[in-house]
Write a protein that holds these residues in place. Structure first.
Motif, mmCIF file in Angstrom:
data_model
loop_
_atom_site.group_PDB
_atom_site.id
_atom_site.type_symbol
_atom_site.label_atom_id
_atom_site.label_comp_id
_atom_site.label_asym_id
_atom_site.label_seq_id
_atom_site.Cartn_x
_atom_site.Cartn_y
_atom_site.Cartn_z
ATOM 1 N N UNK A 61 0.831 -1.195 0.000
ATOM 2 C CA UNK A 61 0.000 0.000 0.000
ATOM 3 C C UNK A 61 0.869 1.250 0.000
ATOM 4 N N UNK A 62 0.255 2.372 -0.322
ATOM 5 C CA UNK A 62 1.025 3.598 -0.503
ATOM 6 C C UNK A 62 1.501 4.196 0.820
ATOM 7 N N UNK A 63 0.636 4.202 1.807
ATOM 8 C CA UNK A 63 1.019 4.802 3.080
ATOM 9 C C UNK A 63 1.205 3.723 4.114
ATOM 10 N N UNK A 64 2.079 3.925 5.069
ATOM 11 C CA UNK A 64 2.116 2.968 6.165
ATOM 12 C C UNK A 64 2.542 3.625 7.450
ATOM 13 N N UNK A 65 2.521 4.941 7.480
ATOM 14 C CA UNK A 65 3.057 5.604 8.653
ATOM 15 C C UNK A 65 1.983 5.992 9.662
ATOM 16 N N UNK A 66 0.738 6.079 9.212
ATOM 17 C CA UNK A 66 -0.330 6.465 10.120
ATOM 18 C C UNK A 66 -0.170 7.869 10.660
ATOM 19 N N UNK A 67 0.434 8.742 9.879
ATOM 20 C CA UNK A 67 0.698 10.104 10.353
ATOM 21 C C UNK A 67 -0.160 11.149 9.666
ATOM 22 N N UNK A 68 -0.662 10.827 8.499
ATOM 23 C CA UNK A 68 -1.271 11.867 7.679
ATOM 24 C C UNK A 68 -2.514 12.470 8.348
ATOM 25 N N UNK A 69 -3.470 11.638 8.718
ATOM 26 C CA UNK A 69 -4.722 12.188 9.229
ATOM 27 C C UNK A 69 -4.532 12.957 10.542
ATOM 28 N N UNK A 70 -3.784 12.402 11.536
ATOM 29 C CA UNK A 70 -3.548 13.191 12.754
ATOM 30 C C UNK A 70 -2.830 14.507 12.459
#
Ligand code: ADP
Ligand code: MG
Length: 321
Positions: free
Chosen positions: A82-91
């Motif tokens: 998948x493209x993202x895996x950091x879980x940082x964007x939405x917060x």
């Protein structure tokens, strides 16, 4: 925690187009077949991304806006598809704007909404939505003057948003993309049958008819795509679309390799137009050097450079140019 999110936001979010990139990547990861992007005020007033993907469960909604909550880390770093895996964007986005997420998980009987106003969370509460996810971002950076003053005109920010969407649309030809809003005429890239059709939608038929097909391989690094003929050049480098393992990148070495391939056939003040895809073992490339900067780190940059320069030169030589 709010301060940490704001600092993280500075890393992930540089301008409205960076938010669009994160939200559209999430929609792609969610398996969407249709993605709509709406903007107002160059994305500073409003950004809205609507998708028909798998949606987010009520129980997952609150988690999604908290730091380092990601549903994408099950297989380990080497296996990340998948493209993202950091879980940082939405917060991050929720700490520097008014964020709202409405979503209905596939198969769920109801939809839920959560709102985050500069780090302050409200919800989830029931809402109406037939499927997928709608993420709205309002007043981006309005309370972060240090960032706000570096943003360009609405028109320039709008153009940057369109550019990000074009790059992601090239990576995902089978997805329908629509960009609309107060500050622009609506643009639609209908679901394409194949890459050739998507390239023509985005770069125009004229490019497709004035480009050479590129395919080359060296030590398991594969290159494919379309390279505009030297006569089909531009005054700027905006029409160079480079992808590594399906991700749009904007890497100095790759751009310079592209130029190198044209060095003998194009004037120095002109820029080639090209869409090039590199495919290689994920263990030999790091596409996540920086969350926002789209830089790439290759284990063997010389090999990649040689592949690109060589393939272009050979193609032009064979065409007698
Ligand atoms: P990441 O994409 O790195 O996991 P994000 O902050 O971008 O982190 O998103 C957090 C989580 O929210 C994702 O892991 C995903 O589970 C969920 N999510 C975000 N956007 C969507 C969407 N459009 N559709 C479905 N799930 C989503
Ligand atoms: Mg994401």
């Amino acid at each position: 925690e709010h301060l940490i999110d704001q600092i993280a936001a500075g890393e992930v979010v540089e301008r409205p187009a960076s938010v669009v990139k994160e939200l559209v990547e999430n929609a792609i990861d969610a398996g969407a077949t249709r993605i709509e992007i709406a903007t107002a005020g160059g994305g500073k007033t409003l950004l809205r991304v609507t998708d028909d993907g798998c949606g987010i469960d009520e129980s997952e909604l609150a988690l999604a806006v908290r730091r380092h909550c990601t549903s994408k880390l099950s297989g380990g770093l080497e296996e990340i598809a998948t493209l993202g895996f950091r879980g940082e964007a939405l917060p991050s986005i929720g700490s520097i704007a008014r964020l709202s997420i409405r979503s209905r998980a596939a198969g769920a009987g109801a939809a839920y909404e959560i709102a985050v106003d500069h780090g302050h969370c409200d919800g989830p509460r029931p809402t109406a939505l037939s499927r997928g996810t709608v993420v709205e971002v309002r007043d981006l950076f309005q309370k972060v003057p240090a960032r706000l003053k570096f943003l360009k005109s609405d028109r320039a920010e709008s153009t940057a948003i369109t550019d990000v969407v074009k790059r992601l649309a090239l990576a995902e030809p089978e997805i329908r993309f629509e960009i609309s809003g107060q500050d622009r005429t609506t643009t639609v890239f209908p679901a394409a049958r194949d890459m050739g059709e998507r390239i023509a939608q985005i770069l125009g038929e004229e490019f497709s008819q004035n480009a050479a097909e590129i395919t080359a391989e060296r030590e398991d690094v594969r290159l494919s795509g379309l390279a505009g003929l030297p006569t089909f050049s531009r005054g700027n480098s905006l029409q160079q679309f480079l992808f590594v393992n399906g991700r749009p990148v904007r890497d100095k070495m790759l751009v310079s390799a592209l130029r190198g391939g044209y060095a003998d056939v194009m004037a120095k003040d002109r820029h080639p137009v090209a869409v090039l895809f590199l495919t290689l073992d994920p263990a030999f490339v790091d596409v996540n050097v920086h969350p926002a900067k789209a830089d790439v780190r290759f284990r063997d940059p010389g090999l990649v450079r040689g592949l690109i320069v060589g393939a272009l030169r050979q193609t032009f030589a064979e065409a007698g140019l």
